[in-house]
Structures are given as C-alpha cells and as structure tokens.
Design an enzyme around this catalytic site. Structure first.
Site, mmCIF file in Angstrom:
data_model
loop_
_atom_site.group_PDB
_atom_site.id
_atom_site.type_symbol
_atom_site.label_atom_id
_atom_site.label_comp_id
_atom_site.label_asym_id
_atom_site.label_seq_id
_atom_site.Cartn_x
_atom_site.Cartn_y
_atom_site.Cartn_z
ATOM 1 N N ARG A 224 0.858 -1.202 0.000
ATOM 2 C CA ARG A 224 0.000 0.000 0.000
ATOM 3 C C ARG A 224 0.890 1.247 0.000
ATOM 4 N NH1 ARG A 224 -1.782 0.175 6.382
ATOM 5 N NH2 ARG A 224 -0.008 1.454 7.019
ATOM 6 N N GLY A 225 0.245 2.403 -0.027
ATOM 7 C CA GLY A 225 0.936 3.690 0.168
ATOM 8 C C GLY A 225 2.013 3.965 -0.865
ATOM 9 N N ASP A 245 5.840 -7.616 1.721
ATOM 10 C CA ASP A 245 5.175 -6.982 2.874
ATOM 11 C C ASP A 245 4.965 -8.022 3.971
ATOM 12 O OD1 ASP A 245 3.544 -5.083 4.491
ATOM 13 O OD2 ASP A 245 3.520 -3.931 2.620
ATOM 14 N N ASN A 292 11.589 0.547 1.273
ATOM 15 C CA ASN A 292 10.508 1.523 1.510
ATOM 16 C C ASN A 292 9.771 1.279 2.821
ATOM 17 O OD1 ASN A 292 8.063 3.339 0.635
ATOM 18 N ND2 ASN A 292 7.206 1.316 1.070
ATOM 19 N N LEU A 301 10.276 12.009 23.866
ATOM 20 C CA LEU A 301 11.282 11.125 24.461
ATOM 21 C C LEU A 301 10.958 10.796 25.919
ATOM 22 C CD1 LEU A 301 13.950 9.598 23.966
ATOM 23 C CD2 LEU A 301 15.157 11.633 24.741
ATOM 24 N N ASN A 303 8.245 10.289 27.271
ATOM 25 C CA ASN A 303 7.166 9.289 27.389
ATOM 26 C C ASN A 303 7.414 8.046 26.549
ATOM 27 O OD1 ASN A 303 5.626 11.069 28.970
ATOM 28 N ND2 ASN A 303 4.873 12.113 27.138
ATOM 29 N N TYR A 357 11.956 8.017 15.122
ATOM 30 C CA TYR A 357 11.796 8.052 13.659
ATOM 31 C C TYR A 357 12.863 8.944 13.012
ATOM 32 C CZ TYR A 357 9.233 8.553 9.217
ATOM 33 O OH TYR A 357 8.854 8.558 7.887
ATOM 34 N N LYS A 361 15.702 7.746 10.309
ATOM 35 C CA LYS A 361 15.746 8.262 8.938
ATOM 36 C C LYS A 361 17.049 9.036 8.669
ATOM 37 C CE LYS A 361 11.811 6.604 7.504
ATOM 38 N NZ LYS A 361 11.778 5.581 6.441
ATOM 39 N N THR A 393 -1.042 10.258 2.055
ATOM 40 C CA THR A 393 -1.255 8.811 2.198
ATOM 41 C C THR A 393 -2.239 8.585 3.344
ATOM 42 O OG1 THR A 393 0.534 8.615 3.798
ATOM 43 C CG2 THR A 393 1.113 8.202 1.489
HETATM 44 P P1 NAD Z 1 2.434 3.045 4.993
HETATM 45 O O1 NAD Z 1 2.300 2.788 6.449
HETATM 46 O O2 NAD Z 1 1.225 3.411 4.213
HETATM 47 O O3 NAD Z 1 3.089 1.753 4.270
HETATM 48 C C1 NAD Z 1 4.201 1.102 4.807
HETATM 49 C C2 NAD Z 1 4.197 -0.352 4.356
HETATM 50 O O4 NAD Z 1 5.341 -0.979 4.948
HETATM 51 C C3 NAD Z 1 2.956 -1.110 4.827
HETATM 52 O O5 NAD Z 1 2.408 -1.867 3.774
HETATM 53 C C4 NAD Z 1 3.494 -1.994 5.936
HETATM 54 O O6 NAD Z 1 2.782 -3.220 6.085
HETATM 55 C C5 NAD Z 1 4.921 -2.231 5.456
HETATM 56 N N1 NAD Z 1 5.786 -2.654 6.554
HETATM 57 C C6 NAD Z 1 5.865 -2.108 7.801
HETATM 58 N N2 NAD Z 1 6.715 -2.839 8.553
HETATM 59 C C7 NAD Z 1 7.189 -3.829 7.782
HETATM 60 C C8 NAD Z 1 8.100 -4.889 7.982
HETATM 61 N N3 NAD Z 1 8.657 -5.101 9.189
HETATM 62 N N4 NAD Z 1 8.376 -5.737 6.968
HETATM 63 C C9 NAD Z 1 7.787 -5.573 5.770
HETATM 64 N N5 NAD Z 1 6.913 -4.578 5.499
HETATM 65 C C10 NAD Z 1 6.617 -3.711 6.499
HETATM 66 O O7 NAD Z 1 3.583 4.139 4.866
HETATM 67 P P2 NAD Z 1 3.907 5.183 3.673
HETATM 68 O O8 NAD Z 1 3.330 6.485 4.048
HETATM 69 O O9 NAD Z 1 3.565 4.598 2.350
HETATM 70 O O10 NAD Z 1 5.499 5.313 3.835
HETATM 71 C C11 NAD Z 1 6.424 4.564 3.078
HETATM 72 C C12 NAD Z 1 7.826 4.999 3.462
HETATM 73 O O11 NAD Z 1 7.964 6.405 3.249
HETATM 74 C C13 NAD Z 1 8.164 4.768 4.931
HETATM 75 O O12 NAD Z 1 9.546 4.406 5.037
HETATM 76 C C14 NAD Z 1 7.931 6.124 5.556
HETATM 77 O O13 NAD Z 1 8.688 6.296 6.735
HETATM 78 C C15 NAD Z 1 8.401 7.038 4.439
HETATM 79 N N6 NAD Z 1 7.853 8.413 4.501
HETATM 80 C C16 NAD Z 1 6.526 8.660 4.352
HETATM 81 C C17 NAD Z 1 6.055 9.975 4.402
HETATM 82 C C18 NAD Z 1 4.591 10.338 4.211
HETATM 83 O O14 NAD Z 1 4.267 11.536 4.219
HETATM 84 N N7 NAD Z 1 3.685 9.393 3.996
HETATM 85 C C19 NAD Z 1 6.963 11.020 4.618
HETATM 86 C C20 NAD Z 1 8.307 10.718 4.786
HETATM 87 C C21 NAD Z 1 8.745 9.403 4.707
#
Ligand code: NAD
Length: 452
Positions: A224-225, A245, A292, A301, A303, A357, A361, A393
């Site tokens: 997803r996402g 996933d 990803n 921190l 808490n 986080y 990152k 997202t």
């Molecule tokens: P999301 O939560 O919609 O999707 C993340 C996916 O990763 C999910 O399908 C989840 O099941 C999978 N996942 C989580 N843990 C896992 C594991 N241990 N093994 C395998 N799969 C796993 O998140 P997103 O918003 O699509 O974000 C994707 C990436 O982009 C992430 O690394 C997030 O930190 C980064 N990001 C997102 C944003 C944003 O605005 N959405 C901003 C900066 C960075």
C-alpha cells in the site's frame, strides 16, 4: 483525504478570496501521464560565466523539448519547430559551470532576471553548477552561492514551478537526471542540489521508454501507500516487481503483485534472515532494491518506552542495514544494480515526538553516504535515498486537521505531494542510465520549509 483547499483555490472565487486574504495559492501541478509525457513548450538554454566545457546541446535536444539558445539578448531556435513567440519557456537550463568569481556570478542574475517571469506554470528552472574546487576558494564560494540562489528562487517563483541545481562535470553522465528534472515526473522536487559524478554508463544502449525491461525490482512495504506507487512505477518502466510486505498485509501484497504482473513475497523485513530469504526467493539475483517499509511510533522522548524506540529503529534502519549487507555479501545484486532507501525530512529537520523516527531516517542518510562509493567500486551498485516530505497517504490522512493543513502548506508548492512523486524520483534513481548518481539524498518535499 482530498486537499479541498487546493481545489478551492483552482476556482475563480477561490483565487480571488485567497489573494485578498494573502493566503497560500497552490497551483495544480502537471504530473506525468502516458498521454502527456513531456512538458509543453520550449526549453531555453542559457549560459553564465562564459562557455563551459559541457557538451550540453545534444543532451538537451534529446529531452524532446524544442531548444532555444540565448546569446546577447537574441533567441535562436536550434532544434525542432518554432521556439520563440509570445509564450514563455516551459523550462530554462542555465549552465553556470563556468562561474568562477563574483563578477561572473552577476551573469546568473543577468541571464535569469529577464526570463523568470515568463516561465510557464509548472515549468522548470535547472541551474547547472560545477563541483567545488578545493584549490580555488573564489570558485568554491560562487559555486556554493548557486545553492543559496536556487533555494531562494525556488521559494519565490510560485505557479507550480520548480528550481533545482545539478552539479556535474560531464553532460552525458547527467542525461537521466536532466530528463527527469525537465519532465512532469519531477513535479514535487524543488530546491534540491543533486551531484552527478563521472559517467558510469550501462553496457548497452538505453531504452528510454522501458528502461527496466528484463530487470527485477524488489520493493519492501509495497502492499500500500508509497511502496505500492513505487512498485507500480517500476512496473510501468518494465521491471518485474516483487512486492514484499508483512504477513498481515499478504492479501494486499498479492493483489498489487497480480495487478502489476509481478510476484508477492510475504516476509517481515526485521527477520534476522530476511536477506537470505530474499536471495533464496530470487536465485537469479535482482537489479533494484527499494527499502521503503517504514513505521512510526510517535511519543516525546520523556514518554517513549524502549519498545517504541527499538521497533522503529529495527524496521526503518537496522533491517535496511542487515538486508543490504546480506544481499551485497551474497552477490545477489547484479552489476549495474540500484539500491534506493527511504529517508524523510523528519530525519533531516527533526520533528517533535519523533526522536526514534528522526534518528532512524537520519541513519538511512548516513548509510547511503558511506556505502555508496564502496558499493559502486566493489559491486557496481549505486546507493541513494529519497527523503519524502508531506505525502498524501493513509498515514498523513490520520494526522489531526490543523497539523495536516500546516504540513501541506509549509513548502514552496503549498501542497502535499502524492505517492507517485516519490515513485517517479525512485524510478529515476533506479534507472540504468543513473549510474553516475550515487550517494545522494534527494528530498521529495516541494521544498519543505523544514530542514536543510
Ligand atoms: P504506509 O504505512 O502506508 O506503508 C508502509 C508499508 O510498509 C505497509 O504496507 C506496511 O505493512 C509495510 N511494513 C511495515 N513494517 C514492515 C516490515 N517489518 N516488513 C515488511 N513490510 C513492512 O507508509 P507510507 O506512508 O507509504 O510510507 C512509506 C515509506 O515512506 C516509509 O519508510 C515512511 O517512513 C516514508 N515516509 C513517508 C512519508 C509520508 O508523508 N507518507 C513522509 C516521509 C517518509
């Protein structure tokens, strides 16, 4: 959740009201579609600091945009049909690689001052700079000055237009980068400084339509996402995509894989043997590895229990390190391979409630910068990162309204990005012709006001 403010400002009353109130006026961005794959209009090629050693014209001609070259106030079309006339350019490329002192820096102002206003909505300004010369502090000063210039222009240019700086010494090595920045695919990338190294060309000719044909790409967290969008974009570019996933998301992963003609791999990426399991699943190896998968477990921190800290560090950083090491050690990434990891502006700027986080990152950026030269030298594999800003997202839709609105507007484009914006940036870094782009952390954030 739809960005209603963006839709409102696209209407005449909305434009009028927001202008009167001095509120942000985001422009609807033009993104890539199969029907409209290029910017619409011509490309203006300018030079500051005297003629450079770059053989730029043939590379710019291959972007598909008719090019006009400006010398001493006259504009001449050099390729394709009519390039001048009443409409402004869709893109401006300013070659400033020859700028070596403060006097010639003034030519940057002289070149762009008369044309910036006329650049089309959703247009592009790309400034080309030279690597900083450690033996010439005047050159280094004015080449660094270009960064402040580009970032400032990005903040004031408006109308969905973007401004980026590419540092290069070889035009052909930068072809994939220039094609990306001069296309609708880079709609949400602005204010970036991208370093392009020496040519690391692919062995054969490049297929610019299906660049990943015959290649295998694995995307973690792709059910997803953003990950789903990355998988979709790499499949569009011809890759066989492996959608990885967690077991809880197996059904969605299978659905995405089936839609893209790829395969699904159910695996928790934090498993100690995740790299070995991936290698066993792909005995012929893989070409593109996209880290990803990521999670947030926010708390200040004071808490934050240790479990919240370790789960985020494990998914976002430790598993990226472990699987990368295992796959490189096994030779599972073929020569010409690409690794793209996912950082975040929260890791660059910091964010209250996200010490875990942000640390994870920022760690991704450190991994990329350290590993990139060695991975290229020893395995022929590049290592880069994308750093998304506010992306629309499910995750960001759950953010409380006020914070969500602030996140959306606090960037030069005054709107959130879409998962496809991160996906297009990833596809550029995964491109076979992007071998000279290595060790870069590229923000996909509409030039967020947060962070460097
Ligand atoms: P999301 O939560 O919609 O999707 C993340 C996916 O990763 C999910 O399908 C989840 O099941 C999978 N996942 C989580 N843990 C896992 C594991 N241990 N093994 C395998 N799969 C796993 O998140 P997103 O918003 O699509 O974000 C994707 C990436 O982009 C992430 O690394 C997030 O930190 C980064 N990001 C997102 C944003 C944003 O605005 N959405 C901003 C900066 C960075």
């Amino acid at each position: 959740m739809a960005d209603r403010y963006l839709s409102f400002t696209a209407t005449a009353p909305g434009r009028f009201l927001t202008a009167r109130l001095g509120l942000p006026q985001p422009a609807a961005l033009s993104r890539w579609t199969a029907e409209r794959p290029s910017l619409e209009g011509h490309l203006l090629h300018l030079t500051a600091g005297g003629p450079s050693g770059l053989d730029l014209a043939p590379v710019l001609a291959r972007t598909g945009l008719p090019t006009a070259t400006e010398t001493a106030g006259t504009t001449t079309g050099s390729t394709g049909g009519s390039t001048t006339g009443s409409t402004g350019p869709a893109a401006v490329v300013l070659d400033a690689t020859g700028v070596r002192d403060v006097d010639t820096l003034a030519e940057v102002h002289a070149a762009l001052h008369p044309v910036v206003r006329s650049v089309a909505a959703s247009g592009r300004v790309v400034v080309l700079g030279a690597p900083l010369d450690t033996r010439d502090h005047h050159q280094a000063a004015v080449q660094q000055a270009l960064e402040g210039f580009v970032r400032s222009l990005g903040k004031e240019i408006g109308r969905g237009r973007t401004v980026n700086l590419v540092r290069l010494s070889d035009a052909s090595a930068a072809e994939s980068t220039l094609r990306f920045l001069l296309s609708p695919k880079s709609a949400y990338v602005s204010g970036q400084v991208i370093g392009v190294g020496a040519a690391e060309g692919p062995d054969g000719p490049v297929d610019w339509t299906l660049p990943l044909a015959g290649r295998t790409a694995l995307v973690t967290g792709a059910a997803r996402g953003i990950g789903e969008a990355v998988a979709e974009t790499l499949a569009r570019d011809g890759a066989h995509v492996v959608v990885l996933d967690v077991p809880q998301a197996a059904e969605d992963a299978r659905r995405v894989a089936a839609r893209l003609g790829g395969s699904a791999l159910t695996l928790d990426i934090t498993a100690a043997d995740a790299g070995e399991r991936i290698a066993a699943e792909l005995p012929d190896g893989l070409d593109v590895l996209i880290h990803n998968a990521g999670i947030t477990r926010d708390r200040r921190l004071v808490n934050m229990p240790a479990e919240r800290w370790s789960s985020v560090l494990d998914v976002n950083l430790a598993s990226v390190l472990r699987t990368t090491d295992a796959l490189l050690a096994k030779g599972a990434l073929r020569t010409g391979g690409r690794i793209v990891a996912t950082a975040s502006i929260a890791g660059l700027a910091g964010n209250a409630g996200q010490t875990n986080y942000g640390a994870s990152k920022a760690g991704v950026a450190g991994l990329v910068r350290s590993l990139a030269p060695r991975a290229l030298a020893e395995h022929g594999v590049t290592v880069n990162a994308v750093a998304p800003g506010f992306i629309e997202t499910k995750m960001t839709a759950a953010v409380p309204l006020f914070i969500r609105e602030a996140g959306r507007r606090m960037n030069s484009l005054a709107q959130g990005g879409l998962p496809v914006d991160v996906a297009e940036t990833t596809a550029w870094l995964a491109h076979p012709a992007s071998g000279s782009v290595n060790g870069q952390v590229v923000r996909v954030c509409g030039q967020s006001l947060l962070g460097a």
